[in-house]
Design a protein around this motif. Structure first.
Motif, PDB file in Angstrom:
ATOM      1  N   SER A  22       0.808  -1.222   0.000  1.00  9.77           N
ATOM      2  CA  SER A  22       0.000   0.000   0.000  1.00  9.77           C
ATOM      3  C   SER A  22       0.837   1.265   0.000  1.00  9.77           C
ATOM      4  CB  SER A  22      -0.908   0.021   1.230  1.00  9.77           C
ATOM      5  OG  SER A  22      -1.759  -1.077   1.212  1.00  9.77           O
ATOM      6  N   GLY A  23       2.122   1.151   0.230  1.00 10.91           N
ATOM      7  CA  GLY A  23       2.974   2.325   0.262  1.00 10.91           C
ATOM      8  C   GLY A  23       3.075   2.963   1.634  1.00 10.91           C
ATOM      9  N   LEU A  24       2.658   2.265   2.664  1.00  8.30           N
ATOM     10  CA  LEU A  24       2.789   2.763   4.030  1.00  8.30           C
ATOM     11  C   LEU A  24       4.126   2.291   4.601  1.00  8.30           C
ATOM     12  CD1 LEU A  24      -0.794   1.919   5.275  1.00  8.30           C
ATOM     13  CD2 LEU A  24       0.036   4.125   4.501  1.00  8.30           C
ATOM     14  N   SER A  25       4.486   2.777   5.764  1.00  6.47           N
ATOM     15  CA  SER A  25       5.753   2.363   6.371  1.00  6.47           C
ATOM     16  C   SER A  25       5.626   0.915   6.870  1.00  6.47           C
ATOM     17  CB  SER A  25       6.137   3.303   7.508  1.00  6.47           C
ATOM     18  OG  SER A  25       5.130   3.308   8.476  1.00  6.47           O
ATOM     19  N   ALA A  26       6.326   0.029   6.211  1.00  7.60           N
ATOM     20  CA  ALA A  26       6.168  -1.404   6.463  1.00  7.60           C
ATOM     21  C   ALA A  26       6.713  -1.806   7.827  1.00  7.60           C
ATOM     22  CB  ALA A  26       6.854  -2.197   5.358  1.00  7.60           C
ATOM     23  N   LYS A  27       7.847  -1.271   8.219  1.00  4.43           N
ATOM     24  CA  LYS A  27       8.436  -1.650   9.509  1.00  4.43           C
ATOM     25  C   LYS A  27       7.540  -1.245  10.671  1.00  4.43           C
ATOM     26  CE  LYS A  27      13.235  -1.395   8.059  1.00  4.43           C
ATOM     27  NZ  LYS A  27      14.506  -0.688   8.247  1.00  4.43           N
ATOM     28  N   ARG A  28       6.973  -0.066  10.594  1.00  4.31           N
ATOM     29  CA  ARG A  28       6.116   0.418  11.677  1.00  4.31           C
ATOM     30  C   ARG A  28       4.869  -0.442  11.823  1.00  4.31           C
ATOM     31  NH1 ARG A  28       4.547   6.419  11.093  1.00  4.31           N
ATOM     32  NH2 ARG A  28       6.762   6.586  11.475  1.00  4.31           N
ATOM     33  N   TRP A  29       4.235  -0.791  10.707  1.00  6.07           N
ATOM     34  CA  TRP A  29       3.021  -1.598  10.787  1.00  6.07           C
ATOM     35  C   TRP A  29       3.333  -3.043  11.141  1.00  6.07           C
ATOM     36  CZ3 TRP A  29      -1.494   0.200  11.667  1.00  6.07           C
ATOM     37  CH2 TRP A  29      -1.797   1.498  11.287  1.00  6.07           C
ATOM     38  N   GLY A  30       4.478  -3.542  10.696  1.00  4.09           N
ATOM     39  CA  GLY A  30       4.885  -4.890  11.101  1.00  4.09           C
ATOM     40  C   GLY A  30       5.138  -4.973  12.591  1.00  4.09           C
ATOM     41  N   LEU A  31       5.776  -3.967  13.147  1.00  6.13           N
ATOM     42  CA  LEU A  31       6.027  -3.935  14.586  1.00  6.13           C
ATOM     43  C   LEU A  31       4.727  -3.779  15.370  1.00  6.13           C
ATOM     44  CD1 LEU A  31       8.148  -3.915  16.843  1.00  6.13           C
ATOM     45  CD2 LEU A  31       8.187  -1.435  16.625  1.00  6.13           C
ATOM     46  N   ALA A  32       3.828  -2.947  14.857  1.00  4.22           N
ATOM     47  CA  ALA A  32       2.526  -2.787  15.522  1.00  4.22           C
ATOM     48  C   ALA A  32       1.748  -4.101  15.498  1.00  4.22           C
ATOM     49  CB  ALA A  32       1.722  -1.684  14.855  1.00  4.22           C
ATOM     50  N   GLY A  33       1.816  -4.819  14.388  1.00  5.00           N
ATOM     51  CA  GLY A  33       1.155  -6.114  14.299  1.00  5.00           C
ATOM     52  C   GLY A  33       1.766  -7.133  15.240  1.00  5.00           C
TER      53      GLY A  33
END
Length: 65
Positions: A22-33
């Motif tokens: 989607s073009g979002l920050s992948a590391k941040r959302w992976g860590l949040a998940g």
């Protein structure tokens, strides 16, 4: 306990891949998940939709097939 950890890992992987697509920050959302597990999925969907609306203006029609 193991099911909870597995759910967090699967959620982190899903959020990472989908945010990268989607073009979002992948590391941040992976860590949040990883930290919050499946509880972050509704927030992720809202953020992805807001990013899509920002790129395409609000007056533009978007049709899914």
């Amino acid at each position: 306990m193991i099911i909870g950890l597995l759910a967090c890992l699967v959620s982190a992987l899903f959020c990472y891949v989908e945010s990268f697509r989607s073009g979002l920050s992948a590391k941040r959302w992976g860590l949040a998940g990883l930290v919050f597990g499946p509880l972050v999925l509704p927030l992720f969907n809202v953020k992805r939709r807001m990013a899509l609306r920002r790129v395409r203006s609000f007056s533009c029609a978007y049709l899914r097939a």
